[in-house]
Design a protein around this motif. Sequence first.
Motif, PDB file in Angstrom:
ATOM      1  N   GLU A 153       0.763  -1.226  -0.041  1.00 14.59           N
ATOM      2  CA  GLU A 153      -0.030   0.028   0.116  1.00 14.59           C
ATOM      3  C   GLU A 153       0.665   1.294  -0.080  1.00 14.59           C
ATOM      4  OE1 GLU A 153      -3.277   0.288  -0.200  1.00 14.59           O
ATOM      5  OE2 GLU A 153      -3.566  -1.886  -0.353  1.00 14.59           O
ATOM      6  N   PRO A 154       0.417   2.109  -0.531  1.00 15.18           N
ATOM      7  CA  PRO A 154       1.208   3.468  -0.677  1.00 15.18           C
ATOM      8  C   PRO A 154       0.740   4.322   0.688  1.00 15.18           C
ATOM      9  CG  PRO A 154      -0.820   3.792  -1.865  1.00 15.18           C
ATOM     10  CD  PRO A 154      -0.657   2.429  -1.700  1.00 15.18           C
ATOM     11  N   ALA A 155       1.997   4.991   1.120  1.00 12.97           N
ATOM     12  CA  ALA A 155       1.659   5.530   2.607  1.00 12.97           C
ATOM     13  C   ALA A 155       2.494   6.989   2.656  1.00 12.97           C
ATOM     14  CB  ALA A 155       1.856   4.724   3.307  1.00 12.97           C
ATOM     15  N   VAL A 156       2.207   7.571   3.808  1.00 12.20           N
ATOM     16  CA  VAL A 156       3.189   8.693   4.223  1.00 12.20           C
ATOM     17  C   VAL A 156       3.383   8.269   5.559  1.00 12.20           C
ATOM     18  CG1 VAL A 156       3.194  11.089   4.808  1.00 12.20           C
ATOM     19  CG2 VAL A 156       1.559  10.493   3.013  1.00 12.20           C
ATOM     20  N   ALA A 157       4.891   8.520   5.873  1.00  8.77           N
ATOM     21  CA  ALA A 157       5.413   8.066   7.215  1.00  8.77           C
ATOM     22  C   ALA A 157       5.636   9.458   7.803  1.00  8.77           C
ATOM     23  CB  ALA A 157       6.549   7.447   6.736  1.00  8.77           C
ATOM     24  N   VAL A 158       5.561   9.466   9.196  1.00  4.51           N
ATOM     25  CA  VAL A 158       5.818  10.707   9.951  1.00  4.51           C
ATOM     26  C   VAL A 158       6.555  10.348  11.191  1.00  4.51           C
ATOM     27  CG1 VAL A 158       4.472  12.452  11.014  1.00  4.51           C
ATOM     28  CG2 VAL A 158       3.530  11.605   9.194  1.00  4.51           C
ATOM     29  N   ALA A 159       7.425  11.042  11.399  1.00  2.00           N
ATOM     30  CA  ALA A 159       8.299  10.871  12.728  1.00  2.00           C
ATOM     31  C   ALA A 159       8.332  12.088  13.309  1.00  2.00           C
ATOM     32  CB  ALA A 159       9.585  10.699  12.429  1.00  2.00           C
ATOM     33  N   SER A 160       8.020  12.267  14.719  1.00  2.00           N
ATOM     34  CA  SER A 160       7.990  13.496  15.588  1.00  2.00           C
ATOM     35  C   SER A 160       9.036  13.104  16.655  1.00  2.00           C
ATOM     36  CB  SER A 160       6.684  13.767  16.075  1.00  2.00           C
ATOM     37  OG  SER A 160       5.819  13.878  15.238  1.00  2.00           O
ATOM     38  N   GLY A 161      10.362  14.021  16.797  1.00  2.00           N
ATOM     39  CA  GLY A 161      10.968  13.678  17.670  1.00  2.00           C
ATOM     40  C   GLY A 161      11.801  14.773  18.075  1.00  2.00           C
ATOM     41  N   GLY A 162      12.889  14.684  18.513  1.00  2.00           N
ATOM     42  CA  GLY A 162      13.913  15.878  19.356  1.00  2.00           C
ATOM     43  C   GLY A 162      14.002  16.886  18.068  1.00  2.00           C
ATOM     44  N   GLU A 163      14.183  16.218  16.825  1.00  2.00           N
ATOM     45  CA  GLU A 163      14.579  17.503  15.756  1.00  2.00           C
ATOM     46  C   GLU A 163      13.374  17.957  15.205  1.00  2.00           C
ATOM     47  OE1 GLU A 163      17.033  15.460  13.050  1.00  2.00           O
ATOM     48  OE2 GLU A 163      18.340  14.460  14.530  1.00  2.00           O
ATOM     49  N   GLY A 164      12.113  17.733  15.534  1.00  2.00           N
ATOM     50  CA  GLY A 164      11.001  18.183  15.143  1.00  2.00           C
ATOM     51  C   GLY A 164      10.064  17.032  14.304  1.00  2.00           C
ATOM     52  N   ARG A 165       9.313  17.531  13.641  1.00  2.00           N
ATOM     53  CA  ARG A 165       8.524  16.486  12.569  1.00  2.00           C
ATOM     54  C   ARG A 165       8.910  16.330  11.322  1.00  2.00           C
ATOM     55  NH1 ARG A 165       2.525  15.350  12.332  1.00  2.00           N
ATOM     56  NH2 ARG A 165       2.064  15.418  10.114  1.00  2.00           N
ATOM     57  N   ARG A 166       9.383  15.079  11.133  1.00  2.00           N
ATOM     58  CA  ARG A 166       9.515  15.049   9.548  1.00  2.00           C
ATOM     59  C   ARG A 166       8.697  13.870   9.110  1.00  2.00           C
ATOM     60  NH1 ARG A 166      16.165  13.649   9.613  1.00  2.00           N
ATOM     61  NH2 ARG A 166      16.728  15.808  10.403  1.00  2.00           N
ATOM     62  N   GLN A 167       8.528  14.300   7.568  1.00  2.00           N
ATOM     63  CA  GLN A 167       7.312  13.686   6.827  1.00  2.00           C
ATOM     64  C   GLN A 167       8.067  13.266   5.439  1.00  2.00           C
ATOM     65  OE1 GLN A 167       3.247  14.879   7.103  1.00  2.00           O
ATOM     66  NE2 GLN A 167       3.166  15.051   4.974  1.00  2.00           N
ATOM     67  N   VAL A 168       7.635  11.808   5.003  1.00  2.00           N
ATOM     68  CA  VAL A 168       8.162  11.465   3.749  1.00  2.00           C
ATOM     69  C   VAL A 168       6.959  10.956   3.097  1.00  2.00           C
ATOM     70  CG1 VAL A 168       9.547   9.531   2.859  1.00  2.00           C
ATOM     71  CG2 VAL A 168      10.393  10.987   4.698  1.00  2.00           C
ATOM     72  N   GLY A 169       6.845  11.190   1.769  1.00  2.00           N
ATOM     73  CA  GLY A 169       5.456  10.687   1.321  1.00  2.00           C
ATOM     74  C   GLY A 169       6.076   9.802   0.169  1.00  2.00           C
ATOM     75  N   GLY A 170       5.258   9.023  -0.516  1.00  2.00           N
ATOM     76  CA  GLY A 170       5.534   8.243  -1.486  1.00  2.00           C
ATOM     77  C   GLY A 170       6.208   6.809  -1.013  1.00  2.00           C
TER      78      GLY A 170
END
Length: 176
Positions: A59-76
């Motif tokens: 399945e296609p998705a978007v991955a999101v990580a929230s941590g000490g360096e802020g929020r990072r999001q990767v699509g595709g």
Amino acid sequence: LTGALVVGDSARHTLRHGALQRLGRTDLALAAPGAGFAAILADRLEIRLGVPVAPLLREPAVAVASGGEGRRQVGGVRVFGVDGRFARFAPEGAAAQAPAPRAGEVALNRALAEALGVRLGDRISLRIAAPTRLPRDAPLAESGGAATLLGSVAVESIIPDGALGAFGLESTMRPP
């Protein structure tokens, strides 16, 4: 002429190496875009064909990580739902590096882990497109971008490219 032969051979080797990393020991793939198969089909095919078979949900998705360096999001991102049988398709000697995660855990490839800035034990969220009755690009398909949130999951392992970390059924030069 010799230079052209060397360059051609080098390009052929590079493309072959990339394909083997992407496919592992996969010989055949049966895909149903917009639909799925019952996992029992893998069992039946394995018995019928006499070769290893593993069910795989893609399945296609978007991955999101929230941590000490802020929020990072990767699509595709491609999310693969697998069980323990999937590791059999890793290249020789690499199966132990391609474990099937347990419920509440996820295994990331190296490229995604670096893009999200996560390490083992960190938590990420995945937004996966909600299933629809018709393919999204069909003329009468439901409109809207409904997504299912696969809650916070722990990064259980980071899989190297040579151990199915680069796995993908699409033929592309872009790393998965």
